[in-house]
Design a protein around this motif. Structure first.
Motif, PDB file in Angstrom:
ATOM      1  N   UNK A 171       3.593  16.780   4.940  1.00 18.71           N
ATOM      2  CA  UNK A 171       3.494  17.724   6.062  1.00 18.71           C
ATOM      3  C   UNK A 171       3.325  19.142   5.516  1.00 18.71           C
ATOM      4  N   UNK A 172       4.116  19.507   4.519  1.00 20.61           N
ATOM      5  CA  UNK A 172       4.015  20.849   3.927  1.00 20.61           C
ATOM      6  C   UNK A 172       2.657  21.056   3.273  1.00 20.61           C
ATOM      7  N   UNK A 173       2.100  20.004   2.663  1.00 21.21           N
ATOM      8  CA  UNK A 173       0.804  20.116   1.995  1.00 21.21           C
ATOM      9  C   UNK A 173      -0.315  20.444   2.983  1.00 21.21           C
ATOM     10  N   UNK A 174      -0.131  20.085   4.232  1.00 24.79           N
ATOM     11  CA  UNK A 174      -1.139  20.370   5.253  1.00 24.79           C
ATOM     12  C   UNK A 174      -1.013  21.741   5.888  1.00 24.79           C
ATOM     13  N   UNK A 175      -0.042  22.555   5.459  1.00 29.55           N
ATOM     14  CA  UNK A 175       0.164  23.889   6.035  1.00 29.55           C
ATOM     15  C   UNK A 175      -0.602  24.913   5.207  1.00 29.55           C
ATOM     16  N   UNK A 176      -1.494  25.681   5.808  1.00 30.46           N
ATOM     17  CA  UNK A 176      -2.180  26.729   5.050  1.00 30.46           C
ATOM     18  C   UNK A 176      -1.165  27.760   4.550  1.00 30.46           C
ATOM     19  N   UNK A 177      -1.218  28.070   3.272  1.00 33.13           N
ATOM     20  CA  UNK A 177      -0.349  29.097   2.704  1.00 33.13           C
ATOM     21  C   UNK A 177       1.090  28.678   2.525  1.00 33.13           C
ATOM     22  N   UNK A 178       1.375  27.401   2.639  1.00 34.24           N
ATOM     23  CA  UNK A 178       2.755  26.938   2.512  1.00 34.24           C
ATOM     24  C   UNK A 178       3.106  26.737   1.047  1.00 34.24           C
ATOM     25  N   UNK A 179       4.191  27.360   0.643  1.00 37.57           N
ATOM     26  CA  UNK A 179       4.743  27.139  -0.690  1.00 37.57           C
ATOM     27  C   UNK A 179       6.013  26.344  -0.487  1.00 37.57           C
ATOM     28  N   UNK A 180       5.876  25.097  -0.109  1.00 38.59           N
ATOM     29  CA  UNK A 180       7.022  24.295   0.310  1.00 38.59           C
ATOM     30  C   UNK A 180       7.879  23.870  -0.856  1.00 38.59           C
TER      31      UNK A 180
END
Length: 189
Positions: A125-134
């Motif tokens: 899910x985090x990998x699909x967020x633009x600009x996410x440094x999860x």
């Protein structure tokens, strides 16, 4: 859960915010001025309980107003988010996964669903967020990533903890005594 979205959208998501570590992390993020979404099992009752705890531990009205609750199910792809909750999380940049399940009598399948599959679903899910440094810091997996939007994360490789470093160590060469002496000197002990 909370339909009042007058503040800026959350930039941090804490999964497992109802647990011991999740509560303290949520409080610290709010104190640092972050807008935080908390992913909770159990709906509005769990959010109300968390808000009471945060208030009892010093969170003021401004900090509590920066808190948004969303219903999640980490055992499902996409975290089981509704369209409304998914939309509310569109600005999330940091994902902190402290969700895990520990209980006596927990079956292997239940443990895997929450502790391994849940971590993988969170990473995807985090990998699909633009600009996410999860950063996924689940006690079950203790993994961290900086995903790119087009990537899909693979399940973490299990590591067995033996009390030593996880790295493979080369054996150290044994010191050899100087010639003419024995490893044990006589008379001393």
């Amino acid at each position: 859960m909370d339909d009042t979205r007058s503040l800026p959208r959350p930039t941090a998501l804490v999964l497992g915010a109802g647990g011991f570590l999740g509560r303290w992390l949520t409080l610290e993020l709010l104190r640092r001025g972050r807008t935080v979404a908390v992913g909770l099992r159990g709906g509005p009752a769990r959010e109300a309980e968390l808000r009471r705890w945060l208030g009892d531990h010093g969170a003021d009205e401004t900090e509590l107003a920066a808190l948004t609750g969303v219903t999640v199910d980490i055992t499902r792809p996409g975290l089981g988010l509704s369209r409304t909750d998914e939309s509310a999380l569109s600005d999330v940049q940091d994902v902190h996964n402290l969700a895990a399940r520990y209980a006596f009598g927990l079956s292997r399948a239940e443990a895997r669903a929450a502790n391994l599959d849940g971590a993988v679903h969170t990473l995807n899910w985090a990998a699909g967020r633009p600009g996410c440094a999860g950063s996924s810091t689940s006690p079950a997996t203790a993994s961290a990533v900086r995903p790119r939007p087009s990537t899909r994360c693979r399940p973490p490789t299990p590591t067995v903890c033996t009390g030593r470093s996880a790295r493979t160590r080369r054996p150290r060469p044994r010191a050899t005594p100087p010639s003419g002496s024995s490893p044990r000197s006589s008379g001393s002990r």
